[in-house]
Structure formats: structure tokens, C-alpha cells
Design an enzyme around this catalytic site. Structure first.
Site, PDB file in Angstrom:
ATOM      1  N   ASP A 118       0.835  -1.205   0.000  1.00  0.00           N
ATOM      2  CA  ASP A 118       0.000   0.000   0.000  1.00  0.00           C
ATOM      3  C   ASP A 118       0.870   1.255   0.000  1.00  0.00           C
ATOM      4  O   ASP A 118       1.996   1.239   0.495  1.00  0.00           O
ATOM      5  CB  ASP A 118      -0.901  -0.022   1.247  1.00  0.00           C
ATOM      6  CG  ASP A 118      -2.063   0.953   1.133  1.00  0.00           C
ATOM      7  OD1 ASP A 118      -2.312   1.467   0.021  1.00  0.00           O
ATOM      8  OD2 ASP A 118      -2.715   1.199   2.153  1.00  0.00           O
ATOM      9  N   ARG A 122       0.318   7.708  -2.556  1.00  0.00           N
ATOM     10  CA  ARG A 122       0.846   8.739  -1.654  1.00  0.00           C
ATOM     11  C   ARG A 122       2.324   9.012  -1.935  1.00  0.00           C
ATOM     12  O   ARG A 122       2.772  10.155  -1.894  1.00  0.00           O
ATOM     13  CB  ARG A 122       0.663   8.292  -0.194  1.00  0.00           C
ATOM     14  CG  ARG A 122      -0.682   8.671   0.362  1.00  0.00           C
ATOM     15  CD  ARG A 122      -1.006   7.913   1.614  1.00  0.00           C
ATOM     16  NE  ARG A 122      -1.430   6.546   1.296  1.00  0.00           N
ATOM     17  CZ  ARG A 122      -1.649   5.614   2.221  1.00  0.00           C
ATOM     18  NH1 ARG A 122      -1.450   5.891   3.494  1.00  0.00           N
ATOM     19  NH2 ARG A 122      -2.063   4.419   1.865  1.00  0.00           N
ATOM     20  N   TRP A 123       3.060   7.974  -2.243  1.00  0.00           N
ATOM     21  CA  TRP A 123       4.499   8.128  -2.542  1.00  0.00           C
ATOM     22  C   TRP A 123       4.666   9.098  -3.714  1.00  0.00           C
ATOM     23  O   TRP A 123       5.507   9.992  -3.681  1.00  0.00           O
ATOM     24  CB  TRP A 123       5.086   6.755  -2.875  1.00  0.00           C
ATOM     25  CG  TRP A 123       6.558   6.736  -3.154  1.00  0.00           C
ATOM     26  CD1 TRP A 123       7.555   6.503  -2.264  1.00  0.00           C
ATOM     27  CD2 TRP A 123       7.193   6.937  -4.431  1.00  0.00           C
ATOM     28  NE1 TRP A 123       8.776   6.554  -2.892  1.00  0.00           N
ATOM     29  CE2 TRP A 123       8.586   6.817  -4.214  1.00  0.00           C
ATOM     30  CE3 TRP A 123       6.736   7.203  -5.723  1.00  0.00           C
ATOM     31  CZ2 TRP A 123       9.517   6.955  -5.249  1.00  0.00           C
ATOM     32  CZ3 TRP A 123       7.654   7.351  -6.749  1.00  0.00           C
ATOM     33  CH2 TRP A 123       9.033   7.227  -6.510  1.00  0.00           C
ATOM     34  N   SER A 148      -6.954  -5.524  -5.935  1.00  0.00           N
ATOM     35  CA  SER A 148      -8.124  -6.052  -5.224  1.00  0.00           C
ATOM     36  C   SER A 148      -9.365  -5.953  -6.107  1.00  0.00           C
ATOM     37  O   SER A 148      -9.377  -5.209  -7.096  1.00  0.00           O
ATOM     38  CB  SER A 148      -8.357  -5.254  -3.937  1.00  0.00           C
ATOM     39  OG  SER A 148      -8.846  -3.973  -4.264  1.00  0.00           O
ATOM     40  N   ASN A 191     -10.368  -2.513  -6.468  1.00  0.00           N
ATOM     41  CA  ASN A 191      -9.536  -1.640  -7.324  1.00  0.00           C
ATOM     42  C   ASN A 191     -10.134  -1.425  -8.715  1.00  0.00           C
ATOM     43  O   ASN A 191      -9.748  -0.491  -9.418  1.00  0.00           O
ATOM     44  CB  ASN A 191      -8.109  -2.199  -7.473  1.00  0.00           C
ATOM     45  CG  ASN A 191      -7.256  -2.040  -6.237  1.00  0.00           C
ATOM     46  OD1 ASN A 191      -6.329  -2.810  -5.998  1.00  0.00           O
ATOM     47  ND2 ASN A 191      -7.561  -1.048  -5.409  1.00  0.00           N
ATOM     48  N   ARG A 216     -11.254   2.106  -9.562  1.00  0.00           N
ATOM     49  CA  ARG A 216     -10.304   3.218  -9.778  1.00  0.00           C
ATOM     50  C   ARG A 216     -10.477   3.789 -11.199  1.00  0.00           C
ATOM     51  O   ARG A 216     -11.064   3.128 -12.072  1.00  0.00           O
ATOM     52  CB  ARG A 216      -8.885   2.713  -9.596  1.00  0.00           C
ATOM     53  CG  ARG A 216      -8.656   2.370  -8.133  1.00  0.00           C
ATOM     54  CD  ARG A 216      -7.217   2.386  -7.782  1.00  0.00           C
ATOM     55  NE  ARG A 216      -7.100   2.188  -6.343  1.00  0.00           N
ATOM     56  CZ  ARG A 216      -5.996   2.322  -5.650  1.00  0.00           C
ATOM     57  NH1 ARG A 216      -4.882   2.647  -6.260  1.00  0.00           N
ATOM     58  NH2 ARG A 216      -5.976   2.129  -4.348  1.00  0.00           N
ATOM     59  N   ARG A 271       2.003  -5.142   6.037  1.00  0.00           N
ATOM     60  CA  ARG A 271       1.244  -4.092   5.367  1.00  0.00           C
ATOM     61  C   ARG A 271       2.056  -2.800   5.414  1.00  0.00           C
ATOM     62  O   ARG A 271       2.500  -2.374   6.483  1.00  0.00           O
ATOM     63  CB  ARG A 271      -0.118  -3.871   6.024  1.00  0.00           C
ATOM     64  CG  ARG A 271      -0.863  -2.755   5.309  1.00  0.00           C
ATOM     65  CD  ARG A 271      -2.325  -2.679   5.608  1.00  0.00           C
ATOM     66  NE  ARG A 271      -2.899  -1.709   4.679  1.00  0.00           N
ATOM     67  CZ  ARG A 271      -4.125  -1.733   4.226  1.00  0.00           C
ATOM     68  NH1 ARG A 271      -4.942  -2.670   4.605  1.00  0.00           N
ATOM     69  NH2 ARG A 271      -4.554  -0.818   3.378  1.00  0.00           N
ATOM     70  N   ARG A 329      -5.206  -2.560   8.889  1.00  0.00           N
ATOM     71  CA  ARG A 329      -6.359  -3.400   8.517  1.00  0.00           C
ATOM     72  C   ARG A 329      -5.955  -4.415   7.460  1.00  0.00           C
ATOM     73  O   ARG A 329      -4.932  -4.262   6.787  1.00  0.00           O
ATOM     74  CB  ARG A 329      -7.556  -2.586   8.043  1.00  0.00           C
ATOM     75  CG  ARG A 329      -7.260  -1.342   7.278  1.00  0.00           C
ATOM     76  CD  ARG A 329      -8.520  -0.715   6.681  1.00  0.00           C
ATOM     77  NE  ARG A 329      -8.083   0.236   5.696  1.00  0.00           N
ATOM     78  CZ  ARG A 329      -7.831   1.517   5.975  1.00  0.00           C
ATOM     79  NH1 ARG A 329      -8.028   1.982   7.189  1.00  0.00           N
ATOM     80  NH2 ARG A 329      -7.382   2.322   5.041  1.00  0.00           N
TER      81      ARG A 329
HETATM   82  C1  FPP Z   1      -1.626   0.315  -3.438  1.00  0.00           C
HETATM   83  O1  FPP Z   1      -1.209   1.656  -3.508  1.00  0.00           O
HETATM   84  C2  FPP Z   1      -1.128  -0.478  -4.531  1.00  0.00           C
HETATM   85  C3  FPP Z   1      -1.884  -1.002  -5.546  1.00  0.00           C
HETATM   86  C4  FPP Z   1      -3.336  -0.777  -5.628  1.00  0.00           C
HETATM   87  C5  FPP Z   1      -1.322  -1.790  -6.645  1.00  0.00           C
HETATM   88  C6  FPP Z   1      -0.043  -2.531  -6.368  1.00  0.00           C
HETATM   89  C7  FPP Z   1       0.718  -2.575  -7.638  1.00  0.00           C
HETATM   90  C8  FPP Z   1       2.068  -2.559  -7.764  1.00  0.00           C
HETATM   91  C9  FPP Z   1       2.969  -2.647  -6.608  1.00  0.00           C
HETATM   92  C10 FPP Z   1       2.751  -2.430  -9.092  1.00  0.00           C
HETATM   93  C11 FPP Z   1       2.461  -3.456 -10.124  1.00  0.00           C
HETATM   94  C12 FPP Z   1       2.404  -4.855  -9.629  1.00  0.00           C
HETATM   95  C13 FPP Z   1       3.196  -5.863 -10.064  1.00  0.00           C
HETATM   96  C14 FPP Z   1       2.978  -7.226  -9.526  1.00  0.00           C
HETATM   97  C15 FPP Z   1       4.279  -5.680 -11.032  1.00  0.00           C
HETATM   98  P1  FPP Z   1      -2.324   2.786  -3.589  1.00  0.00           P
HETATM   99  O2  FPP Z   1      -2.423   3.211  -4.996  1.00  0.00           O
HETATM  100  O3  FPP Z   1      -3.578   2.320  -2.953  1.00  0.00           O
HETATM  101  O4  FPP Z   1      -1.637   3.894  -2.706  1.00  0.00           O
HETATM  102  P2  FPP Z   1      -2.383   5.029  -1.871  1.00  0.00           P
HETATM  103  O5  FPP Z   1      -3.133   4.310  -0.775  1.00  0.00           O
HETATM  104  O6  FPP Z   1      -1.239   5.834  -1.355  1.00  0.00           O
HETATM  105  O7  FPP Z   1      -3.261   5.765  -2.815  1.00  0.00           O
END
Ligand code: FPP
Length: 256
Positions: free
Chosen positions: A22, A26-27, A67, A70, A73, A190, A196
Site C-alpha cells: 500500500d 501517496r508516494w 483487489s 480496485n 479506480r 502491510r 487493517r
Molecule cells: C496500493 O497503492 C497499490 C496497488 C493498488 C497496486 C499494487 C501494484 C504494484 C505494486 C505495481 C504493479 C504490480 C506488479 C505485480 C508488477 P495505492 O495506490 O492504494 O496507494 P495510496 O493508498 O497511497 O493511494
């Protein structure tokens, strides 16, 4: 490799580590970048963490990559995530094969774009043999949906007269989940400080140790995984027993 953590006990490496990745958005936002740049950086963390987990002797690494929620989005972000996933599969195939990492996927995979399904199937087939570590990507995954589909498949077997209701126990139920054949996770990590489970491995996490770090996923690299495993190694897992019972069990296991 930069190792900023204490040496780990090779006898106590968790067999199954699962990660809720997660904080990509934000990053990026903290750097004034578009959210998808966070996913690009996050994909690099996937590569680094997978490589180290394999090197440390983790047998199962399960990553929550997308998920079922997701799908809500923005379309552009979903398309970037799917493209990153495909790029990852293409780029990492030879490394997976060289290091005997088998790719697996759990979730409602039929929801994924056809090209992604095809690439997943091909990578799964090409990495299946002689694996030392399973890398499982949870894609279009939801823990409650996984449980519901398990209930439906068991109900169908009962209705067809193939299974008696009283023969359904926890072990039989586990075999109807997407994770059939995998041990439950020993450790769920996490990132980005949220306490959570967010619908991840709900049944499987009954006795799992949880580790939450403030670090955002794109910054979660070798040293961070080391810290998580170090913390895990300091925990005492009791599975509902008393400390005295655990100590007696450990003593009997360590007898020559
Ligand atoms: C959560 O960050 C991350 C995701 C919804 C997707 C995870 C995907 C990757 C790590 C990259 C691609 C995957 C692979 C296997 C190559 P967020 O967007 O929810 O962050 P935020 O909570 O800060 O908005």
C-alpha cells in the site's frame, strides 16, 4: 545488496510471507508526481523484495497486487496497472526461471483483460517446474468473494450427492479456496501504516503474525523486508496455547 538489519536466524525464516503493498499513490503525490508513477516505483519494489525473499529461503511469497475493489479506480490507472503487470511478467520471466520461482495467481482472474490472462497463463506454465519459491499474485482478489465461491463449490458437491455436510471441516474448506495446497501465511506485512486486512486472505490469516510499517510500498526494499523478518523472529507464536505448553513443545522438538 544493502543489509541494514540484524542477521536473521535461518531456522526461523517464515515459510509463507504475504504483503499488502500500500502507499504507491501517496508516494507519488508527495513528490508532486502522478499516482501511476508510484505504481511504477512499486513494481521495482516487487522485483527487489521477491529476489531477497527467494534468497532468504521464503517458500511462498503472496502479493496483493489488485483487489476486486480496485476495479473502481479511474480507467487510466487500471490500464497502467495492467500494463505494468504485463511488463513485469515479460521482464522477470528469465529471472524467475533461473531462480526457480514459480508464478501463481489467485483471485477472480476471469475479470482481467484477456491479454493479461494469456500472459499469466504462459508465465505460470513456463515457471511451474522445479520451483523453490511460489510467487503468488492476488489479482482481482477479495477474501470474502473467495470464501463465497468456496461455499458455492462445496454446496454444489453436496447437492450432487458427492459430499456429506458433516465431512466439511476446516481442512476440506481450505482446499476449496484459491489458496488450496498453500500453507497459511506466517506473516502478513502491510505498508503505509494502515492497520487493517482490507479483505486479504481472511480465512488464511487466522493465526498469522501481522507487521505494519509506515514505509510506503515504493520505499519498501531489502532493509525493510529484513526489519519485518527480524521483528517476526522475535515474536512468540502461540496458536492459542500457553507459553509453558509452547516451551515444552519446543524442547521436545529440539531433542536429538
Ligand atoms: C496500493 O497503492 C497499490 C496497488 C493498488 C497496486 C499494487 C501494484 C504494484 C505494486 C505495481 C504493479 C504490480 C506488479 C505485480 C508488477 P495505492 O495506490 O492504494 O496507494 P495510496 O493508498 O497511497 O493511494
Amino acid at each position: 545488496m544493502t543489509e541494514h538489519f540484524m542477521p536473521l536466524d535461518p531456522q526461523k525464516i517464515p515459510r509463507h510471507v504475504a504483503i499488502i503493498m500500500d502507499g504507491n499513490g501517496r508516494w507519488a503525490q508527495r513528490r508532486g508526481l502522478h499516482r501511476v508513477r508510484g505504481h511504477v516505483a512499486g513494481a521495482e519494489s516487487v522485483r527487489v523484495v521477491t529476489r531477497l525473499a527467494r534468497k532468504l529461503g521464503v517458500s511462498y511469497l503472496t502479493l496483493f497486487a489488485f483487489s476486486e475493489e480496485n476495479w473502481q479506480r479511474p480507467g487510466m490507472e487500471i490500464r497502467v496497472l495492467m500494463a505494468l503487470l504485463r511488463r513485469y511478467l515479460h521482464r522477470e520471466l528469465s529471472e524467475m526461471r533461473d531462480n526457480r520461482i514459480a508464478l501463481k495467481a489467485i483471485g477472480d482472474l476471469s475479470q482481467l483483460p484477456e491479454a493479461v490472462q494469456r500472459d499469466l497463463e504462459a508465465t505460470i506454465a513456463l515457471t511451474a517446474e522445479g520451483a523453490r519459491m511460489d510467487l503468488t499474485l492476488a489479482l482481482s482478489y477479495g477474501g470474502r468473494s473467495e470464501i463465497v465461491q468456496a461455499v458455492q463449490s462445496l454446496a454444489r458437491e453436496v447437492a450432487a450427492g458427492l459430499l456429506a455436510p458433516e465431512d466439511i471441516d476446516a481442512a476440506r474448506f481450505s482446499r476449496s479456496l484459491y489458496t488450496a495446497g498453500m500453507p497459511d501465511p506466517d506473516l502478513i506485512i502491510r505498508t503505509s501504516g494502515e492497520y487493517r486486512l482490507s479483505n486479504f486472505l481472511l480465512w488464511q490469516s487466522a493465526y498469522t503474525e501481522l507487521y505494519v510499517t509506515e514505509t510506503l510500498w515504493p520505499d519498501f526494499r531489502e532493509a525493510e523486508l529484513g526489519k519485518a523478518l527480524e521483528t517476526y523472529q522475535q515474536r512468540q507464536r502461540r496458536f492459542g496455547l500457553t507459553q509453558e505448553q509452547i516451551e515444552a513443545l519446543e524442547a521436545s522438538n529440539s531433542r536429538p
